[in-house]
Structure formats: C-alpha cells, structure tokens
Design a protein around this motif. Structure first.
Motif, PDB file in Angstrom:
ATOM      1  N   SER A   9     -76.416  18.846  60.794  1.00 34.50           N
ATOM      2  CA  SER A   9     -76.126  17.554  60.199  1.00 34.50           C
ATOM      3  C   SER A   9     -76.348  16.494  61.273  1.00 34.50           C
ATOM      4  O   SER A   9     -75.925  16.662  62.418  1.00 34.50           O
ATOM      5  CB  SER A   9     -74.685  17.488  59.681  1.00 34.50           C
ATOM      6  OG  SER A   9     -74.458  16.267  59.004  1.00 34.50           O
ATOM      7  N   GLY A  54     -74.805  12.479  58.548  1.00 31.36           N
ATOM      8  CA  GLY A  54     -73.585  13.188  58.177  1.00 31.36           C
ATOM      9  C   GLY A  54     -72.326  12.496  58.639  1.00 31.36           C
ATOM     10  O   GLY A  54     -71.255  12.726  58.089  1.00 31.36           O
ATOM     11  N   GLY A  55     -72.440  11.612  59.665  1.00 30.69           N
ATOM     12  CA  GLY A  55     -71.261  10.935  60.170  1.00 30.69           C
ATOM     13  C   GLY A  55     -71.591  10.105  61.395  1.00 30.69           C
ATOM     14  O   GLY A  55     -72.745  10.014  61.826  1.00 30.69           O
ATOM     15  N   GLU A  82     -69.500   6.075  52.684  1.00 26.55           N
ATOM     16  CA  GLU A  82     -69.458   7.521  52.505  1.00 26.55           C
ATOM     17  C   GLU A  82     -69.544   8.277  53.830  1.00 26.55           C
ATOM     18  O   GLU A  82     -69.234   9.479  53.889  1.00 26.55           O
ATOM     19  CB  GLU A  82     -70.590   7.991  51.581  1.00 26.55           C
ATOM     20  CG  GLU A  82     -71.983   7.691  52.089  1.00 26.55           C
ATOM     21  CD  GLU A  82     -72.465   6.300  51.729  1.00 26.55           C
ATOM     22  OE1 GLU A  82     -73.660   6.019  51.962  1.00 26.55           O
ATOM     23  OE2 GLU A  82     -71.674   5.496  51.208  1.00 26.55           O
ATOM     24  N   LEU A  83     -69.956   7.605  54.913  1.00 19.88           N
ATOM     25  CA  LEU A  83     -70.093   8.272  56.203  1.00 19.88           C
ATOM     26  C   LEU A  83     -68.743   8.354  56.916  1.00 19.88           C
ATOM     27  O   LEU A  83     -68.124   7.316  57.178  1.00 19.88           O
ATOM     28  CB  LEU A  83     -71.085   7.521  57.097  1.00 19.88           C
ATOM     29  CG  LEU A  83     -72.562   7.594  56.723  1.00 19.88           C
ATOM     30  CD1 LEU A  83     -73.393   6.815  57.734  1.00 19.88           C
ATOM     31  CD2 LEU A  83     -73.039   9.038  56.640  1.00 19.88           C
ATOM     32  N   SER A 122     -64.600  17.585  57.106  1.00 14.47           N
ATOM     33  CA  SER A 122     -65.327  16.535  56.403  1.00 14.47           C
ATOM     34  C   SER A 122     -66.827  16.830  56.310  1.00 14.47           C
ATOM     35  O   SER A 122     -67.357  17.026  55.215  1.00 14.47           O
ATOM     36  CB  SER A 122     -65.098  15.179  57.087  1.00 14.47           C
ATOM     37  OG  SER A 122     -65.431  15.257  58.466  1.00 14.47           O
ATOM     38  N   ILE A 123     -67.504  16.902  57.427  1.00  5.54           N
ATOM     39  CA  ILE A 123     -68.960  17.104  57.389  1.00  5.54           C
ATOM     40  C   ILE A 123     -69.309  18.470  56.825  1.00  5.54           C
ATOM     41  O   ILE A 123     -70.217  18.611  56.003  1.00  5.54           O
ATOM     42  CB  ILE A 123     -69.564  16.927  58.794  1.00  5.54           C
ATOM     43  CG1 ILE A 123     -69.401  15.476  59.258  1.00  5.54           C
ATOM     44  CG2 ILE A 123     -71.046  17.309  58.790  1.00  5.54           C
ATOM     45  CD1 ILE A 123     -70.004  15.196  60.629  1.00  5.54           C
ATOM     46  N   HIS A 162     -74.048  13.250  54.213  1.00  6.15           N
ATOM     47  CA  HIS A 162     -73.016  12.528  53.482  1.00  6.15           C
ATOM     48  C   HIS A 162     -73.560  11.223  52.916  1.00  6.15           C
ATOM     49  O   HIS A 162     -72.921  10.603  52.074  1.00  6.15           O
ATOM     50  CB  HIS A 162     -71.805  12.237  54.383  1.00  6.15           C
ATOM     51  CG  HIS A 162     -70.824  13.364  54.442  1.00  6.15           C
ATOM     52  ND1 HIS A 162     -69.709  13.424  53.640  1.00  6.15           N
ATOM     53  CD2 HIS A 162     -70.807  14.488  55.182  1.00  6.15           C
ATOM     54  CE1 HIS A 162     -69.037  14.529  53.894  1.00  6.15           C
ATOM     55  NE2 HIS A 162     -69.682  15.200  54.835  1.00  6.15           N
ATOM     56  N   ARG A 164     -75.606   8.588  50.718  1.00  6.25           N
ATOM     57  CA  ARG A 164     -75.933   8.561  49.296  1.00  6.25           C
ATOM     58  C   ARG A 164     -77.121   7.639  49.030  1.00  6.25           C
ATOM     59  O   ARG A 164     -77.303   7.141  47.934  1.00  6.25           O
ATOM     60  CB  ARG A 164     -74.719   8.074  48.484  1.00  6.25           C
ATOM     61  CG  ARG A 164     -73.445   8.894  48.705  1.00  6.25           C
ATOM     62  CD  ARG A 164     -73.597  10.314  48.192  1.00  6.25           C
ATOM     63  NE  ARG A 164     -72.363  11.074  48.307  1.00  6.25           N
ATOM     64  CZ  ARG A 164     -72.155  12.022  49.209  1.00  6.25           C
ATOM     65  NH1 ARG A 164     -73.106  12.315  50.087  1.00  6.25           N
ATOM     66  NH2 ARG A 164     -71.015  12.685  49.258  1.00  6.25           N
ATOM     67  N   GLN A 264     -67.133  13.234  47.349  1.00  8.60           N
ATOM     68  CA  GLN A 264     -67.350  12.977  48.769  1.00  8.60           C
ATOM     69  C   GLN A 264     -67.858  14.218  49.503  1.00  8.60           C
ATOM     70  O   GLN A 264     -68.008  14.195  50.721  1.00  8.60           O
ATOM     71  CB  GLN A 264     -66.045  12.498  49.415  1.00  8.60           C
ATOM     72  CG  GLN A 264     -65.559  11.167  48.890  1.00  8.60           C
ATOM     73  CD  GLN A 264     -66.572  10.057  49.084  1.00  8.60           C
ATOM     74  OE1 GLN A 264     -67.142   9.894  50.151  1.00  8.60           O
ATOM     75  NE2 GLN A 264     -66.825   9.294  48.021  1.00  8.60           N
ATOM     76  N   ASP A 265     -68.125  15.296  48.777  1.00 11.69           N
ATOM     77  CA  ASP A 265     -68.604  16.522  49.411  1.00 11.69           C
ATOM     78  C   ASP A 265     -70.004  16.321  49.983  1.00 11.69           C
ATOM     79  O   ASP A 265     -70.787  15.522  49.463  1.00 11.69           O
ATOM     80  CB  ASP A 265     -68.634  17.672  48.404  1.00 11.69           C
ATOM     81  CG  ASP A 265     -67.247  18.121  47.991  1.00 11.69           C
ATOM     82  OD1 ASP A 265     -66.335  18.039  48.832  1.00 11.69           O
ATOM     83  OD2 ASP A 265     -67.069  18.536  46.832  1.00 11.69           O
ATOM     84  N   PRO A 266     -70.333  17.054  51.043  1.00 12.42           N
ATOM     85  CA  PRO A 266     -71.690  16.965  51.589  1.00 12.42           C
ATOM     86  C   PRO A 266     -72.712  17.517  50.610  1.00 12.42           C
ATOM     87  O   PRO A 266     -72.377  18.277  49.698  1.00 12.42           O
ATOM     88  CB  PRO A 266     -71.616  17.813  52.864  1.00 12.42           C
ATOM     89  CG  PRO A 266     -70.493  18.759  52.616  1.00 12.42           C
ATOM     90  CD  PRO A 266     -69.497  18.005  51.784  1.00 12.42           C
TER      91      PRO A 266
END
Length: 321
Positions: A9, A54-55, A82-83, A122-123, A162, A164, A264-266
């Motif tokens: 990610s 992803g973050g 969303e990140l 989270s990720i 993550h 969108r 909010q799922d990856p």
C-alpha cells in the motif's frame, strides 16, 4: 483460514527528522508499505498526482512554510478524508476536537507498536487470500489478452488503496456476489489512451481509433463482462449465494472524480499495462482494476469453497448484460 497474501500500500511520508525518517522507512519495509517521501511544500501536489494512496505518515513538528503540521493535516483531511493520517506526536498537549477529527491515528515518537497496530487496523483491515488475488490477476489478464489480442498485457503487483478517486474518464462497474463475498469490480482507464491503443492496433483487425466515446465505453464494458464471466465460472457456486442482502448507496461525484461505496474498508487494486511489442517506445495503456467487497467479505468461507470446488477455468464465453 486460508493463506493471505502480503499486499503493498502506498503511503505519503512527511517526516523531517533524519533518525525518524530512517526508522519509518524500515517500518514501511516491514509492514509492506511503499513510502513516498515528500516535504510539506510538495504534499498537496503529490495528493493531486497520486489517486491510489493508502494513508499518510506525518510528523507533528514538520516544518511548514504556511501554518504548521496541524494546518497541513487539516488540508489533507479536507482533500481526502478517506485517507488515514498517522501523526507522530512530539508534544504532550491534548488534542482539540477538530484535531481529533482530522487525525484519528496518532502515536508517540518511538511507539512503533502503537503505529503498527493502527496501520494493521486501518490500512490492512481486510486480508485477501493469495489464491484469490492470483486467480483474479490471471483471469483478468487472460480476458484482456482476448479483448486486445495484439497488445502485450502486464499486471503490476496488486496493492490496497483507501483513496476513492477515479482514474481516467471511462469506468465500468459490475456486481460480484458469491457465498463468501458481495461487492463490485471496477475497470478504469483514460479515454484518449484507450483510443490511442486501438489506433496502435491493440484490438481486433478493423477496430481502429475512429471510435466515439460510446463505442469506447462499450469496449471497456465488454472487457469487464468477460472478466466477470470468468470470475463467475471460477468462484461463484451455482446453487448458493451470500445470505446478506443489504445494500448501501453508491455515491459518485463526477466533478471531483470521486466514488464511494459506503465503506471505509480498503480496496484491492491492480494496474494493467497494455503495450505494443512492435513499438516499445510508445506509452502503454493503463487499465486500473478495483475489487470492493463492501457488502460481505469472508475469506474463511472462500477457503472452504476453494478447497471443495473443482478448478473451473474461464470458458471464454461472453456474458451479456
């Protein structure tokens, strides 16, 4: 539990302290994160260039030309809520309510165990069976080679996102539903690149670049349908479907090229590069595939299904919408 694959990610790394920078690079290698180091000045521009993150890893005391790291965190959260933002705390002061909304993951300097738990939660909140990921890439590559017989199709390493944000101007969306999953598959690409690929002769003989946008839409739709047919033959038992029948609204904002599936799922993401083996210097056509299991996801049930089901490959038959 079936064996899960370690997917990568991409994360934006905003860190100025040399010791912490190296520590976080090592941490990213350990966790399967692809670090993209940037300065505070480059952070916003990087978000505009990369739609599949992803973050964000951010230092609280990061030097910023305007404001401070908290104003930068607010800007990032506003642009891409969303990140997940993982803030390395360098002070002891309590966070304000607005700061907690912008940064939901924070960890003290040296507290890598806390950071590791936050990243995993989270990720990497969804784990994907290795057999499923390999199977999806295989059947997708086969379908693309069928639809674009004169192109060299190469799949990049799968990863999770993550973000969108939609890639390109042409997108397709088709439901995926089995005993172990419910969700969607998307294909996304740039319209001009798809047209250029047909000019180069990627498709069948006689299918050139003189196509309007509706015909290009149809071509990507048929590609999606062919992948879905192969997925159904391999992974969907004919006698049973998932018991959950809940639905959530899908929100699409065309102006901002944003799509939300209410989760909010990856998302599982694979980029495919279609190139011309006769003209290797030309830019490739990129098609981005996303699998979103937002309604039901049970890798344990997939393991049971995979153990019991025969290996059914794609028939090559095109399913009609």
């Amino acid at each position: 539990m079936t064996e899960t694959t370690n997917l990568a990610s991409k994360v934006l790394l905003l860190e100025h302290d040399p010791a912490q920078f190296q520590c976080l690079l090592d941490f990213c290698d350990e966790m399967g994160l692809v670090a993209m180091p940037r300065s505070a000045v480059d952070a916003v521009a990087t978000l505009g260039q990369h739609k599949d993150l992803g973050g964000v890893l951010l230092a609280e005391d990061l030097p910023c030309d305007s404001g401070d790291s908290w104003s930068l965190a607010a800007t990032i959260h506003k642009m891409r809520p969303e990140l997940p933002i993982f803030l390395r705390r360098t002070s002891q002061r309590p966070l304000t309510e607005s700061e907690q909304l912008n940064v939901q993951h924070h960890w003290p300097t040296g507290g890598l165990d806390e950071l590791r738990a936050s990243v995993s939660r989270s990720i990497f909140s969804l784990r994907y069976p290795a057999a499923l990921v390999e199977g999806v890439v295989s059947l997708t590559t086969t379908a693309m080679r069928s639809m674009f017989p004169h192109a060299h199709v190469q799949a990049e390493a799968p990863y999770v996102v993550h973000d969108r944000i939609i890639f390109g101007q042409v997108s397709t969306l088709i439901p995926l539903e089995s005993t172990w999953c419910r969700g969607y598959m998307m294909l996304q690409t740039e319209e001009h690149a798809l047209r250029q690929g047909l000019v180069q002769g990627f498709g069948y003989e006689g299918v050139g670049g003189d196509l309007n946008f509706r015909e290009l839409n149809h071509l990507l739709g048929e590609t999606t349908n062919l992948i879905w047919g192969a997925f159904k033959n391999r992974y969907i038992p004919p006698e049973a479907f998932a018991a959950q029948q809940t639905q959530v609204p899908i929100v699409i904002n065309h102006e901002h090229k944003y799509i939300s599936f209410g989760s909010q799922d990856p998302q599982l993401c694979v980029r495919y590069q279609l190139s011309d083996p006769r003209r290797p210097g030309l830019p490739p056509l990129t098609i981005v595939q996303r699998l979103i299991f937002n309604l039901h996801w049970s890798p344990e049930q997939f393991a049971e299904f995979a153990a019991a089901a025969p290996d059914a490959g794609s028939t090559g038959e095109l399913e009609l919408f």
